[in-house]
Scaffold this motif. Structure first.
Motif, PDB file in Angstrom:
ATOM      1  N   TYR A  76      -4.471  -3.815   4.157  1.00 45.41           N
ATOM      2  CA  TYR A  76      -4.948  -3.145   2.761  1.00 45.41           C
ATOM      3  C   TYR A  76      -5.185  -1.630   2.938  1.00 45.41           C
ATOM      4  CZ  TYR A  76      -7.658  -2.805  -1.344  1.00 45.41           C
ATOM      5  OH  TYR A  76      -8.126  -2.324  -2.621  1.00 45.41           O
ATOM      6  N   THR A  77      -5.537  -1.221   4.333  1.00 47.83           N
ATOM      7  CA  THR A  77      -5.924  -0.067   4.526  1.00 47.83           C
ATOM      8  C   THR A  77      -4.541   0.998   5.149  1.00 47.83           C
ATOM      9  OG1 THR A  77      -6.891  -0.432   6.506  1.00 47.83           O
ATOM     10  CG2 THR A  77      -8.123  -0.249   4.409  1.00 47.83           C
ATOM     11  N   ARG A  87       0.807  -1.147   0.076  1.00 48.30           N
ATOM     12  CA  ARG A  87      -0.061   0.023  -0.074  1.00 48.30           C
ATOM     13  C   ARG A  87       0.904   1.316  -0.155  1.00 48.30           C
ATOM     14  NH1 ARG A  87      -4.507   1.590  -2.058  1.00 48.30           N
ATOM     15  NH2 ARG A  87      -5.666  -0.205  -0.935  1.00 48.30           N
ATOM     16  N   GLU A 106       2.559   2.009  -3.351  1.00 45.52           N
ATOM     17  CA  GLU A 106       1.611   2.306  -4.437  1.00 45.52           C
ATOM     18  C   GLU A 106       1.427   1.031  -5.327  1.00 45.52           C
ATOM     19  OE1 GLU A 106       2.250   5.729  -6.377  1.00 45.52           O
ATOM     20  OE2 GLU A 106       1.974   7.137  -4.335  1.00 45.52           O
ATOM     21  N   SER A 122      -1.561   3.276   6.098  1.00 41.73           N
ATOM     22  CA  SER A 122      -1.070   4.446   5.714  1.00 41.73           C
ATOM     23  C   SER A 122       0.101   4.929   6.489  1.00 41.73           C
ATOM     24  CB  SER A 122      -2.348   5.437   5.558  1.00 41.73           C
ATOM     25  OG  SER A 122      -2.684   5.959   6.867  1.00 41.73           O
ATOM     26  N   ILE A 180      -0.619  -1.299  -4.722  1.00 32.86           N
ATOM     27  CA  ILE A 180      -1.919  -1.900  -4.867  1.00 32.86           C
ATOM     28  C   ILE A 180      -2.750  -1.029  -5.699  1.00 32.86           C
ATOM     29  CG2 ILE A 180      -4.186  -1.871  -3.561  1.00 32.86           C
ATOM     30  CD1 ILE A 180      -2.738  -2.739  -1.239  1.00 32.86           C
ATOM     31  N   ASP A 181      -2.357   0.307  -5.880  1.00 34.41           N
ATOM     32  CA  ASP A 181      -2.815   1.032  -6.825  1.00 34.41           C
ATOM     33  C   ASP A 181      -2.496   0.816  -8.272  1.00 34.41           C
ATOM     34  OD1 ASP A 181      -4.036   2.895  -4.813  1.00 34.41           O
ATOM     35  OD2 ASP A 181      -2.378   3.756  -4.746  1.00 34.41           O
TER      36      ASP A 181
END
Length: 289
Positions: free
Chosen positions: A243-244, A146, A149, A246, A151-152
């Motif tokens: 997954y979340t 994550r 980046e 940050s 996952i993006d």
């Protein structure tokens, strides 16, 4: 002119406090809603993962069971679970024999192993091992992806990120936990038996008699159900926090800590609920002399 002394909070100071309290309450509810939505999407996407991402599932099975790199040299999660349940089984032998010998019924140590190991100790220990090894590893991997980046990038090239990253790990956790729990139960039984017979000198025939008498085969099946339910909850929680994640590397570390704490509490809660549902009515246990 007399000075006016106000007691308590005035309306001007009370309103910001109420707004902060309402904001905290709303943030908590929003977080619960986000987690519930993520869990629902993850479970719903398991079929997609089976159809489209078989190679990833196979890779995760090998990684979660035997480990990779230096961890593979000692057997990975298999060895961790084995040693954990070996230690808890030995505790059953030590505590069970000592406590029962205080009232003159140390012969029932085999009963304690057959009853407590299956219903409580082995599933709980397997849940702790899953959270500390497979779950924490999944959170760290997804968190690193994550913040990098990745996952993006998966979303940009048309890969369903939840199905590819979360659903595959939840399904793999359920697949891996079945042989792991077999090893856990066998190690717990062996440690309790060896500890009672070798350390305390109890006759093997006495121990085996009470162990075989009170070991109910249906309890083993329900114990598998408990462990699978715990595995699903643990993997869902860890994949969500990863997954979340940050906030860079520090945020990933914080996410791992929060995920482990939440999964351990949830695992014990699931164990309690399943135990009450299965054994709460009668306990399926009769002791007769």
């Amino acid at each position: 002119m007399a000075d006016t002394i106000s007691v308590g909070a005035t309306p001007s100071t009370l309103r910001p406090r109420l707004r902060r309290l309402a904001g905290t309450f709303g943030t908590g509810w929003n977080r619960i809603g986000e987690q519930t939505l993520f869990y629902a999407l993850t479970i719903r996407s398991v079929g997609i993962a089976v159809v489209h991402y078989k190679a990833e599932i196979v890779r995760l099975i090998a990684q979660m069971s035997l480990g990779v790199g230096a961890l593979a040299l000692i057997g990975g999660t298999v060895v961790v679970v084995g040693f954990l349940t070996l230690s808890t089984g030995a505790i059953i032998a030590v505590q069970g024999y000592n406590q029962l010998s205080g009232v003159g019924v140390e012969a029932l140590t085999g009963f304690v192993s057959a009853y407590i190991n299956v219903r409580i100790i082995a599933p709980a220990t397997a849940g702790v091992a899953l959270a500390a090894t497979i779950g924490a590893g999944a959170t760290a991997q997804l968190g690193a992806m994550r913040i990098a980046e990745e996952i993006d990038a998966l979303e940009v090239i048309g890969i369903r990120s939840i199905a590819y990253l979360a659903s595959t790990r939840v399904l793999t956790g359920v697949i891996v936990v079945v042989p792991l729990y077999c090893i856990a139960a066998l190690m717990a039984f062996a440690a309790a038996r060896l500890g009672t017979i070798v350390l305390y000198g109890q006759s093997s025939g006495v121990y085996d008699h009470y162990f075989d008498t009170f070991l109910i085969p249906s309890d083993l099946l329900w114990s598998f159900v408990q462990t699978i339910a715990i595995a699903v909850v643990v993997m869902l929680i860890h994949t969500y926090y990863g997954y979340t994640a940050s906030g860079g590397p520090a945020g990933v570390g914080e996410a791992v800590g929060r995920a482990v704490r939440a999964s351990l509490v949830s695992a014990i809660f699931v164990l309690l609920l399943v135990s009450l549902a299965v054994y709460g009515q009668s306990g399926n246990f009769h002791l007769a002399i």
